[in-house]
Design an enzyme around this catalytic site. Structure first.
Site, PDB file in Angstrom:
ATOM      1  CE  LYS A 147      -2.211  -0.824   3.868  1.00  0.00           C
ATOM      2  NZ  LYS A 147      -1.524  -2.046   4.326  1.00  0.00           N
TER       3      LYS A 147
ATOM      4  NE  ARG B  49      -3.759  -1.107   9.848  1.00  0.00           N
ATOM      5  CZ  ARG B  49      -2.681  -0.462   9.384  1.00  0.00           C
ATOM      6  NH1 ARG B  49      -2.683   0.828   9.257  1.00  0.00           N
ATOM      7  NH2 ARG B  49      -1.617  -1.148   9.044  1.00  0.00           N
TER       8      ARG B  49
ATOM      9  NE  ARG C 253       7.345  -2.801   5.903  1.00  0.00           N
ATOM     10  CZ  ARG C 253       6.036  -2.580   6.029  1.00  0.00           C
ATOM     11  NH1 ARG C 253       5.335  -2.166   4.996  1.00  0.00           N
ATOM     12  NH2 ARG C 253       5.452  -2.839   7.165  1.00  0.00           N
TER      13      ARG C 253
ATOM     14  NE  ARG D  46       6.558  -0.371   9.976  1.00  0.00           N
ATOM     15  CZ  ARG D  46       5.352  -0.306   9.444  1.00  0.00           C
ATOM     16  NH1 ARG D  46       5.170   0.294   8.280  1.00  0.00           N
ATOM     17  NH2 ARG D  46       4.321  -0.824  10.058  1.00  0.00           N
TER      18      ARG D  46
ATOM     19  NE  ARG E 280       2.187  -4.467  11.415  1.00  0.00           N
ATOM     20  CZ  ARG E 280       3.132  -4.140  10.545  1.00  0.00           C
ATOM     21  NH1 ARG E 280       4.334  -4.669  10.633  1.00  0.00           N
ATOM     22  NH2 ARG E 280       2.884  -3.288   9.591  1.00  0.00           N
TER      23      ARG E 280
HETATM   24  P1  AMP Z   1       1.261   0.879   8.959  1.00  0.00           P
HETATM   25  O1  AMP Z   1       2.474   1.713   8.740  1.00  0.00           O
HETATM   26  O2  AMP Z   1       0.074   1.355   8.172  1.00  0.00           O
HETATM   27  O3  AMP Z   1       1.517  -0.592   8.778  1.00  0.00           O
HETATM   28  O4  AMP Z   1       0.854   1.065  10.491  1.00  0.00           O
HETATM   29  C1  AMP Z   1       1.722   0.686  11.544  1.00  0.00           C
HETATM   30  C2  AMP Z   1       0.942   0.498  12.829  1.00  0.00           C
HETATM   31  O5  AMP Z   1       0.320   1.733  13.189  1.00  0.00           O
HETATM   32  C3  AMP Z   1      -0.186  -0.508  12.765  1.00  0.00           C
HETATM   33  O6  AMP Z   1       0.237  -1.852  12.991  1.00  0.00           O
HETATM   34  C4  AMP Z   1      -1.096  -0.013  13.895  1.00  0.00           C
HETATM   35  O7  AMP Z   1      -0.568  -0.357  15.154  1.00  0.00           O
HETATM   36  C5  AMP Z   1      -0.972   1.499  13.756  1.00  0.00           C
HETATM   37  N1  AMP Z   1      -1.992   2.046  12.820  1.00  0.00           N
HETATM   38  C6  AMP Z   1      -1.759   2.689  11.640  1.00  0.00           C
HETATM   39  N2  AMP Z   1      -2.918   3.049  11.062  1.00  0.00           N
HETATM   40  C7  AMP Z   1      -3.907   2.620  11.886  1.00  0.00           C
HETATM   41  C8  AMP Z   1      -5.331   2.670  11.850  1.00  0.00           C
HETATM   42  N3  AMP Z   1      -5.980   3.232  10.820  1.00  0.00           N
HETATM   43  N4  AMP Z   1      -6.018   2.112  12.863  1.00  0.00           N
HETATM   44  C9  AMP Z   1      -5.390   1.555  13.923  1.00  0.00           C
HETATM   45  N5  AMP Z   1      -4.052   1.448  14.030  1.00  0.00           N
HETATM   46  C10 AMP Z   1      -3.306   1.992  13.025  1.00  0.00           C
END
Ligand code: AMP
Length: 210
Positions: free
Chosen positions: A13, A88, A123, A155, A166
């Site tokens: 994404k 999400r 990554r 990360r 996740r």
């Molecule tokens: P991402 O970079 O989008 O994979 O997000 C990393 C982490 O941030 C996720 O595993 C969640 O812990 C948190 N996070 C990001 N976006 C959301 C969201 N829309 N709702 C809830 N948690 C989020």
């Protein structure tokens, strides 16, 4: 154009959002990047979010809804945006509807769990601008450095056991959004392809912009 990119963590994404942002000249709004910046800057939201992120859990809906409300009100969102990693949960999607957000399309990037687990180990992400790389399929020009000059790091939530957590959350809490947006006639599905450019072509095809 107002778009959502939907898909499991690691489905591509972030990478595809960056490419589309540039092509369509609209910003990408990534709640993951916003939260990581908040953690880095030691803000109240960052302190709240850190333990959820580090353990692979979703950050509570009220925190995310507050972030998105504030971010989408900014001027650069007037001509559209690409939402990466938000909503999400159904609660977040409903809150966005209540805010009066009208979407053009929701693109599901379909990717198998095995591919994701494999991919996440390579990554890297820029600690300055948040841009994602992959050591094999999407390397930076200079090893360990983002093309913007920032340092690349792994990360903390890309460890195998956290990635598995996740993915479980994704299937449980985020995947119901596929039906939610299908019901609203907004969902299109792009298969994750072998390379990044091939996946971009597939996304443009399902969006009807190529
Ligand atoms: P991402 O970079 O989008 O994979 O997000 C990393 C982490 O941030 C996720 O595993 C969640 O812990 C948190 N996070 C990001 N976006 C959301 C969201 N829309 N709702 C809830 N948690 C989020």
């Amino acid at each position: 154009m107002r778009l959502i990119l939907l898909g499991a963590p690691g489905a591509g994404k972030g990478t595809q959002a960056e490419i589309l942002s540039e092509k369509l000249n609209i910003p990408t709004i990534s709640t993951g990047n916003i939260l990581r910046a908040a953690i880095k800057n030691g803000t109240e939201i960052g302190l709240k979010a850190k333990e959820y992120i580090d353990s692979g859990k979703l950050v509570p809906d009220d925190v995310i809804i507050g972030i998105i409300k504030e971010r989408l009100a900014k001027e650069d969102c007037d001509n559209g945006y690409i939402l990466d990693g938000v909503p999400r949960t159904i609660a977040q999607a409903k809150a966005m509807e209540d805010m009066g957000i009208k979407l053009d399309k929701v693109v599901l990037i379909n990717c198998k769990d095995d591919t994701i687990i494999d991919r996440m180990s390579g990554r890297r992400v820029c600690s300055t601008c948040g841009r994602p790389y992959h050591i094999k399929s999407n390397p930076p020009k200079k090893e360990g450095k983002c093309d913007c000059g920032g340092d690349l790091s792994t990360r903390s939530d890309d460890k195998k056991e956290i990635v598995e957590q996740r993915l479980r959350n994704y299937h449980l809490e985020t995947e119901p959004l596929v039906e939610f947006y299908k019901d609203r006639g907004l969902l299109v599905t792009a298969e994750n392809k072998h390379t990044i450019p091939e996946t971009t072509v597939e996304i443009e095809r399902v969006l009807g912009i190529k």
